[in-house]
Design an enzyme around this catalytic site. Structure first.
Site: not given
Length: 208
Positions: A13, A120
């Site tokens: 996110d 990530h």
């Protein structure tokens, strides 16, 4: 020392770095807003150290930028968080198996570990056995006299090499992304950044 190294997946996110740090430091995957505040306060408090040359943008602009939950963290943020927690942060890069150590010059007594796939950050932990619940995770490790964390260091590196063999990373120069807003396809980080600058869209999904 019993147990295995496991990768604890953090939601994608745009706040994965902060939430991964929150998990390894505090067993909390929802610390991003708080840790963004910590970083902004640290940077604002020392404009000499955190100059435009260091940050890549003016101090005040950077502070506003890092508080935006769409913005990603990287090396600057990891070095500030290592200092804030008083622990080394080891960040393993899957594609190269390189380990960047933040806070090492401070000779902290403890270390935590993250794993990075090119886009990530996830958390690394020692788990007593495969499939054990997260509450049994050990995420903070004592730094030995030789500045390693003992046998765990080897286990972590083996784990990262295994992830590399499985190609569990994103080649950021050549990966393909689709803009989640307008569905346009882009190749590589450079095109994604250019598209984001041109349109203000910051929601990309990887596709192959």
């Amino acid at each position: 020392m019993e147990g295995i190294v496991v990768r604890r997946v953090i939601p994608s996110d745009n706040s994965c770095l902060f939430n991964a740090v929150g998990y390894v430091m505090d067993h909390d995957k929802h610390k991003a807003p708080e840790l963004r505040q910590v970083i902004a306060a640290t940077v604002a408090s020392d404009p000499t150290k955190y100059s435009e040359a260091f940050l890549g943008k003016p101090n005040e602009e950077y502070c506003a930028w890092i508080l935006n939950s769409d913005k990603w963290g990287g090396a600057i943020e990891l070095s500030i968080l290592a200092e804030y927690y008083g622990r080394e942060i080891a960040a393993f890069d899957i594609q190269t198996t390189r380990c960047d150590l933040y806070g090492q010059e401070m000779k902290y007594a403890e270390r935590v570990m993250l794993i990075y796939d090119g886009l990530h950050y996830d958390a690394l932990a020692m788990s007593p056995f495969n499939g054990a619940p997260e509450e049994f995770d050990q995420t903070i490790f004592t730094v030995q006299r030789d500045r390693t964390i003992g046998p765990i260091e080897e286990l972590a590196l083996d784990f990262v090499k295994d992830q590399q063999r499985k190609r569990s990373y994103t080649d950021t120069a050549n990966f393909t992304l689709r803009c989640g807003v307008c569905q346009i396809g882009v190749i590589g980080q450079k095109e994604a950044i250019e598209h984001a600058k041109a349109t203000g869209h910051a929601n990309f999904q990887e596709y192959r």
